[in-house]
Design an enzyme around this catalytic site. Structure first.
Site, PDB file in Angstrom:
ATOM      1  N   HIS A  25       0.849  -1.192   0.000  1.00 60.46           N
ATOM      2  CA  HIS A  25       0.000   0.000   0.000  1.00 60.46           C
ATOM      3  C   HIS A  25       0.881   1.237   0.000  1.00 60.46           C
ATOM      4  CE1 HIS A  25       0.550   1.588   4.151  1.00 60.46           C
ATOM      5  NE2 HIS A  25       0.846   0.328   4.451  1.00 60.46           N
ATOM      6  N   CYS A  26       0.320   2.339  -0.481  1.00 64.99           N
ATOM      7  CA  CYS A  26       1.017   3.625  -0.414  1.00 64.99           C
ATOM      8  C   CYS A  26       0.232   4.524   0.531  1.00 64.99           C
ATOM      9  CB  CYS A  26       1.174   4.226  -1.806  1.00 64.99           C
ATOM     10  SG  CYS A  26      -0.392   4.524  -2.665  1.00 64.99           S
ATOM     11  N   ALA A  27       0.276   5.827   0.316  1.00 66.41           N
ATOM     12  CA  ALA A  27      -0.377   6.744   1.253  1.00 66.41           C
ATOM     13  C   ALA A  27      -1.891   6.656   1.211  1.00 66.41           C
ATOM     14  CB  ALA A  27       0.064   8.176   0.963  1.00 66.41           C
ATOM     15  N   ARG A  29      -3.638   4.142  -1.273  1.00 64.52           N
ATOM     16  CA  ARG A  29      -4.150   3.020  -2.059  1.00 64.52           C
ATOM     17  C   ARG A  29      -3.658   1.673  -1.576  1.00 64.52           C
ATOM     18  NH1 ARG A  29      -3.735   5.493  -8.195  1.00 64.52           N
ATOM     19  NH2 ARG A  29      -3.448   7.653  -7.547  1.00 64.52           N
ATOM     20  N   TRP A 306       5.106   7.619  -7.787  1.00 65.82           N
ATOM     21  CA  TRP A 306       6.104   7.129  -6.833  1.00 65.82           C
ATOM     22  C   TRP A 306       7.479   6.997  -7.462  1.00 65.82           C
ATOM     23  CZ3 TRP A 306       5.576   6.698  -1.726  1.00 65.82           C
ATOM     24  CH2 TRP A 306       4.285   6.789  -1.210  1.00 65.82           C
TER      25      TRP A 306
END
Length: 455
Positions: A25-27, A29, A306
């Site tokens: 996961h990112c910030a 999603r 990213w």
């Protein structure tokens, strides 16, 4: 939101854990590498409570959750059975090389974003306090606060070693020791007053010494290589010897290998990449402003922004400032402008409410995805207004050489990142962001019909 329920429903709708080859996961999603994306019904996923939207990009199935995604991911891991339940072979074979790179970058840097952002803001506030005379640079207060704001950058190799190990499935604690060895005081002393490029020997092998504090590329490359050694040792060393043999061999092999080969290559490689990017920005500020300020929302929509973030982080860590980050602010403030324009023009109460919510969310948290997917992607004219607003404001920021002293996301709360010893930097930043907001608002007002609906 019931995080557990949301996670379980997402897992079920995407085909269960048998259909997942990798996850991170990112910030905002949940990022999934699926063996077969064709079996997933996007509309069913969107209807799950807590899901804002979905996207298929960079070889991943991306489920937009928002800032609560870490909590959903925690429950998702439990539902899957943890990352270890996904075999390494399946993970490595899934997706293209580029998609795997994007996935790796996001999973390595995402856990560190709060620390980087918070430290950056503190650094800006500290600079401001010195400039207005509240804190003396020679005082103990300044030293303590300076250490607080800069430690995340100085010890970045250790932090990145830990998160890289999580991604590449190596021991995070042995990886952290590898990063720590690069920052050990006695090792740094070997450089003397010469700095980067000083030489020594290791068992009669020539060694080119580097200062690895605040570096990004060397440790990521090192842990990537280490992951193969670690997996090999874990497979071939008998259980009764693993406790001693695996860490011993890992450290004895990887630390010298990193210092002799991987580290210098990583430092020079990182400097080369950053040098090329910064050179292109300095020599074509208008083009950079247009492409980044105008095109950042497009990169975000595909989830591939990213790939640029590590360059900004590397610039901040090594030279203390960055020219790319302000251009991403231009994008965000153009989105704020667009939401304002739509709110002023549209009559539909649902659309006006959504626009106002987006304005407040972006201004305070810099999260543009809900507005991007909920409004801009569905209405290309309004999206064009945002792109133009970001490009115009980005061009101004580029021409004025505006920089940030930290890697942060663009919002009102992160304005301290523009506070530099050059006080004009903050003023020019505010002008550039105001341009983005106003141009975006005016164009959105013109491009929005009064009967516009929230699709």
């Amino acid at each position: 939101m019931n995080y557990k329920k949301t996670a379980v429903e997402i897992l079920k709708t995407v085909g269960g854990k048998e259909n997942i080859s990798n996850m991170t996961h990112c910030a905002t999603r949940l990022r999934l590498n699926l063996k077969d994306e064709s079996i997933v019904d996007d509309e069913k996923v969107k209807k799950i409570d807590g899901v804002i939207n979905v996207a298929r990009a960079a070889g991943q199935y991306q489920v937009l959750i928002g800032i609560e995604v870490p909590k959903v991911y925690e429950e998702f891991e439990k539902a899957v059975g943890g990352n270890d339940s996904i075999s390494d072979d399946e993970s490595s074979k899934s997706g293209s090389v580029m998609s795997n790179i994007f996935s790796a970058i996001s999973s390595i840097f995402a856990p560190l974003l709060p620390a980087l952002a918070g430290s950056g803001i503190l650094r800006g506030i500290l600079i401001l306090c010195v400039q207005v005379g509240i804190i003396n640079e020679k005082s103990g207060t300044y030293t303590i606060l300076y250490a607080t704001s800069m430690s995340v950058f100085y010890f970045l190799p250790i932090l990145l070693a830990f998160t890289s190990a999580k991604r590449f499935k190596a021991s995070p604690y042995l990886s952290a020791i590898i990063g720590g060895a690069l920052l050990y005081p006695d090792f740094i002393k070997l450089m003397g007053s010469h700095g980067n490029g000083a030489t020594t020997t290791f068992m009669k092998i020539p060694v080119v010494l580097m200062n690895y504090n605040s570096t990004v590329v060397p440790i990521i490359l090192s842990i990537w290589v280490f992951s193969y050694l670690y997996k090999w040792l874990d497979k071939h060393v008998t259980e009764n010897l693993k406790l001693v043999v695996v860490p011993l061999v890992s450290l004895v092999v990887m630390i010298p290998l990193t210092i002799i080969v991987i580290g210098p290559l990583g430092v020079y490689g990182g400097e080369l990449i950053a040098g090329v990017v910064n050179w292109s920005i300095i020599h074509s500020r208008v083009l950079a402003g247009v492409l980044v300020g105008g095109g950042w929302s497009i990169l975000v929509s595909f989830g591939i922004h990213w790939a640029v973030n590590p360059i900004m982080i590397n610039n901040i860590a090594t030279v203390g400032y960055d020219y790319i980050c302000p251009l991403t602010f231009a994008c965000n403030f153009a989105v704020i402008g667009v939401t304002l324009g739509v709110w002023l023009k549209a009559r539909d109460m649902q659309l006006r409410s959504f626009s106002l919510t987006g304005l407040v969310t972006i201004a305070l948290s810099a999260i543009i995805e809900p507005t991007l997917f909920g409004l801009l992607v569905k209405n290309r004219k309004i999206w064009l207004a945002q792109i133009i607003g970001g490009a115009v404001g980005g061009t101004y920021l580029g021409l004025m050489h505006v920089a940030t002293n930290a890697f942060v996301f663009g919002s009102v709360t992160t304005f301290p990142a523009f506070i530099m010893k050059n006080q004009n930097n903050f003023i020019q930043a505010m002008i550039g962001l105001l341009i983005s907001l106003v141009v975006g608002a005016i164009l959105a007002y013109l491009f929005t019909s009064r009967d516009e609906k929230l699709a």
